[in-house]
Design a protein around this motif. Structure first.
Motif, PDB file in Angstrom:
ATOM      1  N   GLY A   1       0.804  -1.211   0.000  1.00  0.00           N
ATOM      2  CA  GLY A   1       0.000   0.000   0.000  1.00  0.00           C
ATOM      3  C   GLY A   1       0.839   1.263   0.000  1.00  0.00           C
TER       4      GLY A   1
ATOM      5  N   LYS B   1       2.638   1.662  -3.419  1.00  0.00           N
ATOM      6  CA  LYS B   1       1.737   2.086  -4.491  1.00  0.00           C
ATOM      7  C   LYS B   1       1.303   3.534  -4.320  1.00  0.00           C
ATOM      8  CE  LYS B   1      -0.323  -2.475  -5.316  1.00  0.00           C
ATOM      9  NZ  LYS B   1      -1.529  -3.303  -5.110  1.00  0.00           N
TER      10      LYS B   1
ATOM     11  N   THR C   1      -4.851 -11.380   0.205  1.00  0.00           N
ATOM     12  CA  THR C   1      -6.200 -11.028  -0.230  1.00  0.00           C
ATOM     13  C   THR C   1      -7.012 -12.273  -0.566  1.00  0.00           C
ATOM     14  OG1 THR C   1      -5.419  -8.915  -1.110  1.00  0.00           O
ATOM     15  CG2 THR C   1      -7.538  -9.712  -1.924  1.00  0.00           C
TER      16      THR C   1
ATOM     17  N   SER D   1     -19.194  -1.666  -2.011  1.00  0.00           N
ATOM     18  CA  SER D   1     -17.867  -1.596  -2.613  1.00  0.00           C
ATOM     19  C   SER D   1     -17.614  -0.220  -3.207  1.00  0.00           C
ATOM     20  CB  SER D   1     -17.722  -2.672  -3.699  1.00  0.00           C
ATOM     21  OG  SER D   1     -16.542  -2.479  -4.435  1.00  0.00           O
ATOM     22  N   SER D   2     -16.556   0.449  -2.739  1.00  0.00           N
ATOM     23  CA  SER D   2     -16.165   1.728  -3.331  1.00  0.00           C
ATOM     24  C   SER D   2     -15.727   1.534  -4.777  1.00  0.00           C
ATOM     25  CB  SER D   2     -15.016   2.353  -2.524  1.00  0.00           C
ATOM     26  OG  SER D   2     -15.414   2.665  -1.215  1.00  0.00           O
ATOM     27  N   ALA D   3     -15.015   0.427  -5.032  1.00  0.00           N
ATOM     28  CA  ALA D   3     -14.507   0.159  -6.382  1.00  0.00           C
ATOM     29  C   ALA D   3     -15.644  -0.042  -7.372  1.00  0.00           C
ATOM     30  CB  ALA D   3     -13.591  -1.058  -6.364  1.00  0.00           C
TER      31      ALA D   3
ATOM     32  N   THR E   1      -9.680   4.196  -2.817  1.00  0.00           N
ATOM     33  CA  THR E   1      -8.717   3.397  -2.059  1.00  0.00           C
ATOM     34  C   THR E   1      -8.254   4.090  -0.791  1.00  0.00           C
ATOM     35  OG1 THR E   1      -7.899   2.429  -4.118  1.00  0.00           O
ATOM     36  CG2 THR E   1      -6.482   2.236  -2.194  1.00  0.00           C
ATOM     37  N   ILE E   2      -8.073   5.406  -0.838  1.00  0.00           N
ATOM     38  CA  ILE E   2      -7.391   6.076   0.277  1.00  0.00           C
ATOM     39  C   ILE E   2      -8.293   6.942   1.146  1.00  0.00           C
ATOM     40  CG2 ILE E   2      -5.220   6.073  -1.009  1.00  0.00           C
ATOM     41  CD1 ILE E   2      -5.605   9.069  -1.506  1.00  0.00           C
TER      42      ILE E   2
ATOM     43  N   VAL F   1      -5.820   2.505   4.249  1.00  0.00           N
ATOM     44  CA  VAL F   1      -5.459   2.757   2.847  1.00  0.00           C
ATOM     45  C   VAL F   1      -5.266   1.433   2.114  1.00  0.00           C
ATOM     46  CG1 VAL F   1      -3.619   3.628   1.357  1.00  0.00           C
ATOM     47  CG2 VAL F   1      -4.464   5.030   3.238  1.00  0.00           C
ATOM     48  N   ALA F   2      -4.721   0.453   2.836  1.00  0.00           N
ATOM     49  CA  ALA F   2      -4.450  -0.846   2.223  1.00  0.00           C
ATOM     50  C   ALA F   2      -5.540  -1.862   2.524  1.00  0.00           C
ATOM     51  CB  ALA F   2      -3.108  -1.382   2.737  1.00  0.00           C
TER      52      ALA F   2
ATOM     53  N   GLY G   1     -10.632  -4.864  -0.650  1.00  0.00           N
ATOM     54  CA  GLY G   1     -11.861  -4.326  -1.214  1.00  0.00           C
ATOM     55  C   GLY G   1     -13.112  -5.105  -0.896  1.00  0.00           C
TER      56      GLY G   1
END
Length: 393
Positions: free
Chosen positions: A59, A62, A167, A251-253, A282-283, A324-325, A328
């Motif tokens: 995290g 990246k 994950t 899910s934010s994604a 993500t953050i 942050v890491a 998901g």
């Protein structure tokens, strides 16, 4: 096409079944589920340091990749927003929650002394949590620096693939088995006679969480409206499709495409929306931080444990970085928080850690909805900076 039952319905079902088992079955049957929960808790204790290394190293590496003015600004605003959300939640909780549990906490016993497992497996962590934290930050920052120098890609790939392993273990083993773990915990709490009191208290706390969520969202969009000279209620209205999408998907994604459309409706520059919204997915976790802080405060106060500002602020600051890491998957934020519960005296693999998981995940979708709503408020902040100081130049 067969529709699968989501994690939240499974957890709610597990809580109901656990209560029924604890209420109407003999001790011997309850101990079967206690045995599973004990093993699962031991596995979590083993797995937590590996989670820290897997998520935090990758995290950090990246996050600093390709750092520029806009990336730095977005990251700082996101982190400050997450910290303020946690602090705001703490202030409300420390002010009102003691009144909600007045006269209750002294009568509760979460130790489950009456319920013992049939057997336990001695599964110890490969290394200490503190060691994992120091190693993860040191390694992540170093890899980031090396990559900026055109080196370190092999090491970065190694830790990225290790993150994928962690994950997959979470998605394929830990998350699917969580309902059974929660079932065992609630069967134990019911047999010990405390579960209905706990549920009654947390129904009130959930109402407080909703109120904190919406007040914080109003504050974020009021600031955005002030900066952009736009009506904040119009901005919130434009945000509603993404809000409800996040509630449904958890899910934010998965909400990114709808959230980008909401940002464009607000008149934010397309290049900023396309940059900020995926990054903040993500953050930026203000809603998750509000929910986590509120649930944790409820558990601390119920158990008569300390919850001073000096204790909670370092925890919130560390949690803002750790999330942050966060994976998901639904409940990713609370899983990322587990390694740091020791900072406030909660045993992550014990009954209180398990209770936190159950309480958080049943609210997870609404926290996610506030996360993504805040993402578009941040996009407006960054867009105003972009228009005034970068685009003109």
């Amino acid at each position: 096409m067969e529709k699968k039952l989501g994690l939240v319905p499974k957890l709610i079902l597990a809580i109901i079944v656990g209560i029924l088992i604890g209420q109407f079955t003999p001790l011997g049957f309850v101990r079967v589920f206690k045995t599973f929960s004990t093993f699962f808790g031991s596995f979590l204790s083993f797995f937590i340091p590996l989670m820290i290394v897997g998520f935090v190293v990758s995290g950090i590496a990246k996050l600093t990749e390709g750092a520029g003015k806009l990336l730095g600004l977005t990251a700082v605003i996101s982190y400050v927003s997450t910290l303020l959300a946690g602090t705001f939640s703490y202030i409300i909780a420390s002010t009102f929650y003691p009144k909600l549990v007045s006269g209750i906490s002294s009568s509760l016993d979460f130790t489950g002394k009456d319920v013992n497992p049939y057997f336990s497996i001695p599964l110890k962590a490969p290394f200490d949590v503190t060691v994992a934290i120091v190693f993860a930050f040191m390694t992540g920052i170093t890899i980031s620096y090396m990559r900026n120098q055109g080196k370190g890609e092999t090491t970065f790939t190694l830790f990225s693939e290790f993150e994928e392993i962690i994950t997959r273990v979470l998605a394929g083993f830990v998350i699917p088995l969580l309902p059974f773990h929660i079932l065992g915990i609630f069967a134990e709490l019911t047999y010990s006679g405390v579960v209905f009191t706990v549920i009654g208290v947390f129904l009130k706390i959930y109402l407080c969480i909703f109120a904190i969520h919406y007040v914080y969202m109003l504050i974020m969009f009021s600031i955005a409206g002030g900066l952009s000279k736009k009506n904040p209620f119009t901005l919130i209205k434009n945000q509603l499709p993404a809000y409800f999408t996040a509630v449904g998907t958890q899910s934010s994604a998965a909400t990114i495409p709808v959230n980008i459309q909401s940002g464009l409706k607000n008149g934010t520059s397309p290049e900023i929306v396309n940059f900020v919204v995926p990054l903040c997915a993500t953050i930026h976790l203000s809603g998750s931080m509000i929910t986590l802080t509120s649930c944790i405060m409820g558990i601390l106060i119920l158990n008569g444990m300390p919850f001073s500002l000096g204790l909670m602020v370092p925890f919130i600051a560390m949690l803002g970085i750790a999330m942050v890491a966060a994976p998901g998957a639904p409940g990713g934020a609370v899983m990322a928080a587990l390694p740091f519960l020791f900072m406030i005296g909660i045993d992550a693999d014990g009954a209180l850690g398990s209770l936190l998981i159950a309480l958080y995940i049943t609210q997870d979708s609404f926290g996610t909805a506030i996360n993504v709503s805040g993402d578009n408020a941040i996009a407006i902040y960054v867009d105003e900076f972009y228009k005034r100081y970068i685009k003109k130049a």
